[in-house]
Scaffold this motif. Sequence first.
Motif, PDB file in Angstrom:
ATOM      1  N   LYS A 162       0.836  -1.212   0.000  1.00 54.50           N
ATOM      2  CA  LYS A 162       0.000   0.000   0.000  1.00 54.50           C
ATOM      3  C   LYS A 162       0.867   1.257   0.000  1.00 54.50           C
ATOM      4  CE  LYS A 162      -3.895  -2.026   2.552  1.00 54.50           C
ATOM      5  NZ  LYS A 162      -4.604  -2.001   3.861  1.00 54.50           N
ATOM      6  N   VAL A 163       1.909   1.249   0.841  1.00 50.40           N
ATOM      7  CA  VAL A 163       2.831   2.398   0.917  1.00 50.40           C
ATOM      8  C   VAL A 163       3.542   2.592  -0.417  1.00 50.40           C
ATOM      9  CG1 VAL A 163       4.966   3.236   1.982  1.00 50.40           C
ATOM     10  CG2 VAL A 163       3.164   2.251   3.416  1.00 50.40           C
ATOM     11  N   LYS A 213       1.121   4.108  -3.004  1.00 49.55           N
ATOM     12  CA  LYS A 213       0.926   5.548  -2.776  1.00 49.55           C
ATOM     13  C   LYS A 213       2.156   6.338  -3.226  1.00 49.55           C
ATOM     14  CE  LYS A 213      -2.294   5.064   1.114  1.00 49.55           C
ATOM     15  NZ  LYS A 213      -2.437   5.197   2.584  1.00 49.55           N
ATOM     16  N   LYS A 214       3.327   5.789  -2.911  1.00 49.10           N
ATOM     17  CA  LYS A 214       4.583   6.458  -3.265  1.00 49.10           C
ATOM     18  C   LYS A 214       4.743   6.535  -4.783  1.00 49.10           C
ATOM     19  CE  LYS A 214       9.562   6.030  -2.402  1.00 49.10           C
ATOM     20  NZ  LYS A 214      10.613   5.170  -1.820  1.00 49.10           N
ATOM     21  N   LEU A 269       2.305   6.340  -7.105  1.00 47.24           N
ATOM     22  CA  LEU A 269       1.255   7.184  -7.704  1.00 47.24           C
ATOM     23  C   LEU A 269       1.494   8.662  -7.441  1.00 47.24           C
ATOM     24  CD1 LEU A 269      -1.966   5.100  -6.883  1.00 47.24           C
ATOM     25  CD2 LEU A 269      -0.801   5.305  -9.088  1.00 47.24           C
ATOM     26  N   SER A 270       2.202   8.975  -6.327  1.00 46.11           N
ATOM     27  CA  SER A 270       2.439  10.384  -5.982  1.00 46.11           C
ATOM     28  C   SER A 270       3.631  10.983  -6.723  1.00 46.11           C
ATOM     29  CB  SER A 270       2.677  10.525  -4.473  1.00 46.11           C
ATOM     30  OG  SER A 270       3.864   9.843  -4.108  1.00 46.11           O
TER      31      SER A 270
END
Length: 315
Positions: free
Chosen positions: A302-303, A306-307, A309-310
């Motif tokens: 999950k982390v 997010k990393k 996609l950001s």
Amino acid sequence: MPLIRMGAENSSVTEFILAGLTNQPRLQIPLFFLFLGSYVVTVVGNLGLITLIGLNSHLHTPMYFFLFNLSFIDFCYSTVITPKMLMSFVLRKNIISYAGCMTQLFFFLFFVISESFILSAMAYDRYAAICNPLVYTATMSLQVCLLLLLGVYVMGFAGAVAHTACMVRLTFCANNLVNHYMCDILPLLERSCTSTYVNELVVFVVVGIDIGVPTVTIFISYALILSSILRIHSTKGRSKAFSTCSSHIIVVSLFFGSGAFMYLKPSSLLPMNQGKVSSLFYTIVVPMLNPLIYSLRNKDVKVALKKTLSKKPFS
């Protein structure tokens, strides 16, 4: 493949007709879109997980090394089966050549057997991480991981060759309708004009090894892991250990349960229509669920997502 060409020359059948999952016309289109959707989820999920692990250096650990290969195997063997299965919903006759059928059989067996052993390698990795954390890095070195992976694919290749070599020695009858949505061992044996005793013996021995050895490895690994978890005094530490293993246990139960139900029961006790439903679990459902289970229940993934996609495309 020379082996398949030789079998094609010996057999009176040049092609097979795959019966598909159902012969009810009103179900064909809904099932087509259902399985097309599941295939899209499988491809996107597994290729997404492969990409995610490849792009994030903090996921370059033994656990994710094996997960990377699990996703690769799931993507490959769902691609071997699902596109041809989808054709049975839209074509009047879903024809596959003799060579195409034996090729599909070989690659399906190669990837499905490889999956059973990659799951046992993952169980061993979790055992090493939880039961011997201080020496985990040395125990699961890159060399050890590569040797385990080599063993996984060697077992997959050996099993596929054994089954396919036994299949091409058979002579098939004029009735070339295979009561399945793919070229699988048991439905093909039903179409043989010659004795299938050797093939049935190979099924019980090879499938017994391919399900038995990984199952025993996984059972012992998780018995030792459970014993180790129960000795953890910290509630947070115990919860983290359970969370790490629970997703793997779900996948293992689905995969080996449906596989054993299909292959390790006498055919007289398991009608082929029930066998087709059982096959759906390890050919369609498990490859689709694996990336979802490992990503939704995994904080690191999950982390990493997010990393990734950001990140700005041109930063």
